[in-house]
Design an enzyme around this catalytic site. Structure first.
Site, PDB file in Angstrom:
ATOM      1  N   ASN A  20       0.813  -1.224   0.000  1.00 24.83           N
ATOM      2  CA  ASN A  20       0.000   0.000   0.000  1.00 24.83           C
ATOM      3  C   ASN A  20       0.845   1.273   0.000  1.00 24.83           C
ATOM      4  O   ASN A  20       0.390   2.301  -0.487  1.00 24.83           O
ATOM      5  CB  ASN A  20      -0.933  -0.021   1.228  1.00 24.83           C
ATOM      6  CG  ASN A  20      -1.517   1.346   1.523  1.00 24.83           C
ATOM      7  OD1 ASN A  20      -2.474   1.768   0.875  1.00 24.83           O
ATOM      8  ND2 ASN A  20      -0.920   2.072   2.474  1.00 24.83           N
TER       9      ASN A  20
ATOM     10  N   TYR B 269       3.879   9.261 -11.324  1.00 23.96           N
ATOM     11  CA  TYR B 269       2.926   8.483 -10.515  1.00 23.96           C
ATOM     12  C   TYR B 269       2.083   7.574 -11.420  1.00 23.96           C
ATOM     13  O   TYR B 269       1.894   6.380 -11.128  1.00 23.96           O
ATOM     14  CB  TYR B 269       2.032   9.467  -9.754  1.00 23.96           C
ATOM     15  CG  TYR B 269       1.051   8.838  -8.798  1.00 23.96           C
ATOM     16  CD1 TYR B 269       1.463   8.358  -7.564  1.00 23.96           C
ATOM     17  CD2 TYR B 269      -0.301   8.747  -9.129  1.00 23.96           C
ATOM     18  CE1 TYR B 269       0.547   7.809  -6.674  1.00 23.96           C
ATOM     19  CE2 TYR B 269      -1.227   8.201  -8.254  1.00 23.96           C
ATOM     20  CZ  TYR B 269      -0.792   7.729  -7.032  1.00 23.96           C
ATOM     21  OH  TYR B 269      -1.700   7.179  -6.154  1.00 23.96           O
TER      22      TYR B 269
ATOM     23  N   LYS C 186       1.895   3.472 -11.237  1.00 23.51           N
ATOM     24  CA  LYS C 186       0.663   2.741 -10.924  1.00 23.51           C
ATOM     25  C   LYS C 186       0.229   1.859 -12.097  1.00 23.51           C
ATOM     26  O   LYS C 186      -0.345   0.778 -11.898  1.00 23.51           O
ATOM     27  CB  LYS C 186      -0.440   3.723 -10.521  1.00 23.51           C
ATOM     28  CG  LYS C 186      -0.129   4.479  -9.230  1.00 23.51           C
ATOM     29  CD  LYS C 186       0.056   3.533  -8.046  1.00 23.51           C
ATOM     30  CE  LYS C 186       0.142   4.238  -6.717  1.00 23.51           C
ATOM     31  NZ  LYS C 186       0.307   3.303  -5.592  1.00 23.51           N
TER      32      LYS C 186
ATOM     33  N   THR D  83      -8.640  11.298   2.066  1.00 25.20           N
ATOM     34  CA  THR D  83      -7.470  11.135   2.945  1.00 25.20           C
ATOM     35  C   THR D  83      -6.765  12.486   3.037  1.00 25.20           C
ATOM     36  O   THR D  83      -7.157  13.444   2.374  1.00 25.20           O
ATOM     37  CB  THR D  83      -6.454  10.120   2.366  1.00 25.20           C
ATOM     38  OG1 THR D  83      -5.989  10.623   1.112  1.00 25.20           O
ATOM     39  CG2 THR D  83      -7.049   8.743   2.191  1.00 25.20           C
TER      40      THR D  83
HETATM   41  P1  NAD Z   1      -0.798   8.534   2.635  1.00 23.65           P
HETATM   42  O1  NAD Z   1       0.257   9.463   2.131  1.00 23.65           O
HETATM   43  O2  NAD Z   1      -1.823   9.070   3.572  1.00 23.65           O
HETATM   44  O3  NAD Z   1      -0.108   7.271   3.344  1.00 23.65           O
HETATM   45  C1  NAD Z   1       0.971   6.596   2.746  1.00 23.65           C
HETATM   46  C2  NAD Z   1       1.744   5.870   3.832  1.00 23.65           C
HETATM   47  O4  NAD Z   1       2.841   5.216   3.172  1.00 23.65           O
HETATM   48  C3  NAD Z   1       2.351   6.835   4.865  1.00 23.65           C
HETATM   49  O5  NAD Z   1       2.127   6.345   6.173  1.00 23.65           O
HETATM   50  C4  NAD Z   1       3.822   6.849   4.507  1.00 23.65           C
HETATM   51  O6  NAD Z   1       4.676   7.093   5.618  1.00 23.65           O
HETATM   52  C5  NAD Z   1       4.016   5.435   3.944  1.00 23.65           C
HETATM   53  N1  NAD Z   1       5.195   5.368   3.066  1.00 23.65           N
HETATM   54  C6  NAD Z   1       5.554   6.209   2.086  1.00 23.65           C
HETATM   55  N2  NAD Z   1       6.722   5.856   1.567  1.00 23.65           N
HETATM   56  C7  NAD Z   1       7.133   4.749   2.240  1.00 23.65           C
HETATM   57  C8  NAD Z   1       8.287   3.929   2.158  1.00 23.65           C
HETATM   58  N3  NAD Z   1       9.254   4.197   1.283  1.00 23.65           N
HETATM   59  N4  NAD Z   1       8.383   2.864   2.994  1.00 23.65           N
HETATM   60  C9  NAD Z   1       7.394   2.592   3.886  1.00 23.65           C
HETATM   61  N5  NAD Z   1       6.295   3.362   4.005  1.00 23.65           N
HETATM   62  C10 NAD Z   1       6.170   4.426   3.202  1.00 23.65           C
HETATM   63  O7  NAD Z   1      -1.451   7.905   1.322  1.00 23.65           O
HETATM   64  P2  NAD Z   1      -2.908   7.236   1.096  1.00 23.65           P
HETATM   65  O8  NAD Z   1      -3.791   8.260   0.517  1.00 23.65           O
HETATM   66  O9  NAD Z   1      -3.335   6.499   2.294  1.00 23.65           O
HETATM   67  O10 NAD Z   1      -2.553   6.208  -0.106  1.00 23.65           O
HETATM   68  C11 NAD Z   1      -2.214   4.852   0.113  1.00 23.65           C
HETATM   69  C12 NAD Z   1      -2.001   4.189  -1.239  1.00 23.65           C
HETATM   70  O11 NAD Z   1      -3.168   4.366  -2.062  1.00 23.65           O
HETATM   71  C13 NAD Z   1      -0.841   4.774  -2.040  1.00 23.65           C
HETATM   72  O12 NAD Z   1      -0.203   3.744  -2.761  1.00 23.65           O
HETATM   73  C14 NAD Z   1      -1.530   5.737  -2.986  1.00 23.65           C
HETATM   74  O13 NAD Z   1      -0.758   5.969  -4.134  1.00 23.65           O
HETATM   75  C15 NAD Z   1      -2.801   4.969  -3.286  1.00 23.65           C
HETATM   76  N6  NAD Z   1      -3.917   5.796  -3.770  1.00 23.65           N
HETATM   77  C16 NAD Z   1      -4.496   6.745  -2.970  1.00 23.65           C
HETATM   78  C17 NAD Z   1      -5.566   7.489  -3.468  1.00 23.65           C
HETATM   79  C18 NAD Z   1      -6.291   8.538  -2.641  1.00 23.65           C
HETATM   80  O14 NAD Z   1      -7.256   9.130  -3.134  1.00 23.65           O
HETATM   81  N7  NAD Z   1      -5.918   8.783  -1.399  1.00 23.65           N
HETATM   82  C19 NAD Z   1      -6.001   7.300  -4.779  1.00 23.65           C
HETATM   83  C20 NAD Z   1      -5.375   6.336  -5.554  1.00 23.65           C
HETATM   84  C21 NAD Z   1      -4.332   5.587  -5.041  1.00 23.65           C
END
Ligand code: NAD
Length: 458
Positions: free
Chosen positions: A298, A363, A367, A399
């Site tokens: 994730n 990005y 993905k 988020t």
């Molecule tokens: P977020 O930024 O709130 O959380 C991401 C978490 O990943 C954080 O706790 C961060 O510390 C951790 N992280 C980042 N780099 C890291 C690393 N190198 N090693 C270990 N941990 C690491 O993001 P989110 O919104 O919760 O997104 C989670 C996933 O869902 C991501 O892959 C994001 O790309 C994907 N995503 C999110 C959305 C959205 O709308 N929020 C949409 C599409 C995809």
């Protein structure tokens, strides 16, 4: 950041005003909660064309009351409340040509108006037959039908298509789609192709056998979630723990405090490391000498900028965390046998990887790379290790990441989907939990969007 527009349309004056202005009408979605764990009504089981699917025992296992109606049965009075289903399952696996396709209209036209708010329509189709272009045309037609109905039905209702060969293998998928857990999953086409010559080492737990505790399908299993200190990852960890898993909450050392407090609350453990480190896979394997059942990739980052202004470092940091680390740790954990037979890998893509997004070439590439990884690895991982590989592709999820988007762009992102609202982290988590279920062994190589049927990348 709260969705104030959704709150406004939840009031009578707000609804009146926004309707008069022709604005979107998001419905309050029924999501899973301990007090309201199931849909609030019966499932109507309909058939179009001839079928030998044997769906009845599988539907019975959803715990919902099932009413079966054959094409020759007359339709009940829609004013009768027992005729108001919370879900409709249309078995269209026997549709082989344009004539039998008419049975889809005949079955759903009389009932579609009566489906309860936040209700479900699940269309069951067959895999396309490469030797029969009439069957392929008719079965592919179900996809356009499903996606169009999803866009017009409204009221928080969802419409999805499941292509299957065998009802038993689709049990966990039907339980998910016919529940409040799939509130933000709509317009999806999911292949559930039971084990055609699959998995020599496939774990017997993949079968859709009755479980000791159906409320805790992951009991006795260990799940590791990367990037789990906050946001979507934290919701995934909580949901997998609710389903009985022992969770390992992995995040970067800077997030150690949040990772530890979540792990403590869930009775799991925290592991702090950077997934992009070259030895991340080895460190995870060393931490889990008894093995791992569910691996959720994730962790993800964004470093947005148009290509013309993007230095190589911004490109590589995103590709490294979002894609290269997923490839490296997956390879390491499969090679070391850390992922046990019956294991599940769920990676995180994004609709930005399917539709593309301005300012996100790095990005979007990372993905889309996840989608390629999943599709290529899934058949081999199942055959060689008994492990399934799938992806979730979130759309607009509420988020911290999306709260930082400027107001008008954020409003557009929220509304441009069939449910006219953003999803919640728990929506991605519930989808992950379904893919992680021991009974989901026939769901492999799928990319399931959790996007309320976003208009982007449909
Ligand atoms: P977020 O930024 O709130 O959380 C991401 C978490 O990943 C954080 O706790 C961060 O510390 C951790 N992280 C980042 N780099 C890291 C690393 N190198 N090693 C270990 N941990 C690491 O993001 P989110 O919104 O919760 O997104 C989670 C996933 O869902 C991501 O892959 C994001 O790309 C994907 N995503 C999110 C959305 C959205 O709308 N929020 C949409 C599409 C995809």
């Amino acid at each position: 950041m709260a969705d104030r527009y959704l709150s406004l349309t939840g009031t009578a004056p707000g609804r009146f005003l926004t309707r008069r202005l022709g604005l979107p009408q998001p419905a309050a979605l029924h999501r899973w909660s301990p007090d309201r764990p199931a849909l609030d009504g019966p499932v109507l089981h309909l058939t179009a064309g001839p079928s030998s699917l044997g769906l009845a025992p599988v539907l019975a296992r959803t715990g919902l009351t099932v009413t079966t109606r054959r094409p020759e049965d007359t339709v009940g009075d829609p004013a009768d409340s027992s005729a108001r289903p919370a879900a409709v399952v249309l078995d269209a696996t026997g549709v082989r040509d344009v004539d039998t396709l008419a049975g889809v209209h005949a079955a759903l036209h009389p009932v579609v108006r009566s489906v309860a708010p936040s209700g479900r329509i699940v269309v069951l189709g067959a895999p396309l037959d490469p030797a029969d272009h009439h069957q392929s045309a008719a079965q592919q037609a179900l996809e356009g039908f499903t996606r169009s109905l999803g866009k017009e039905i409204g009221g928080g209702r969802t419409v999805n298509l499941v292509r299957l060969t065998e009802a038993g293998a689709a049990g966990s998928t039907l339980r998910f789609l016919l529940s409040p857990r799939s509130a933000y999953v709509s317009g999806q086409v999911i292949d559930v192709l039971a084990a055609a010559g699959s998995a020599p080492q496939a774990d017997a737990r993949q079968a859709d056998a009755p479980q000791a505790d159906p409320g805790r399908p992951l009991a006795g299993r260990t799940a590791l979630v990367t990037g789990a200190a906050r946001g979507i990852g934290a919701a995934v960890a909580e949901t997998l723990a609710r389903d009985g898993a022992r969770v390992v909450v992995l995040d970067v050392p800077q997030a150690e405090q949040d990772a530890r407090s979540l792990a403590d609350r869930l009775g799991g453990t925290a592991l702090t490391l950077d997934v992009a480190a070259a030895d991340a896979g080895e460190r995870i394997a060393a931490e889990l000498p008894d093995g791992l059942d569910v691996l959720v990739h994730n962790a993800g980052v964004t470093r947005d900028r148009r290509l013309v202004n993007m230095p190589a470092e911004r490109w590589s940091s995103v590709l490294d965390v979002n894609l290269a680390s997923v490839l490296r740790t997956t390879d390491a954990l499969l090679a070391k046998g850390t992922l046990r037979p019956g294991g599940r890998i769920v990676a995180t893509a994004s609709i930005a990887g399917l539709a593309g997004n301005a300012g996100q070439t790095n990005y979007g590439a990372s993905k889309a790379g996840i989608v390629g990884l999943v599709r290529s690895l899934a058949p081999r991982a199942l055959a060689e290790h008994g492990v399934t590989v799938n992806a979730v592709a979130p759309g607009f999820i509420e988020t911290r990441m999306t709260a930082a988007i400027p107001l008008f762009l954020r409003e557009a992102g929220r509304r441009m989907n069939s449910l006219a609202q953003g999803g919640l982290p728990v929506d991605v988590a519930e989808t992950t939990a379904w893919l992680a279920d021991p009974a989901s062994g026939a769901v492999n190589g799928q990319v399931v969007r959790v996007c309320g049927q976003s208009l982007l990348g449909a």
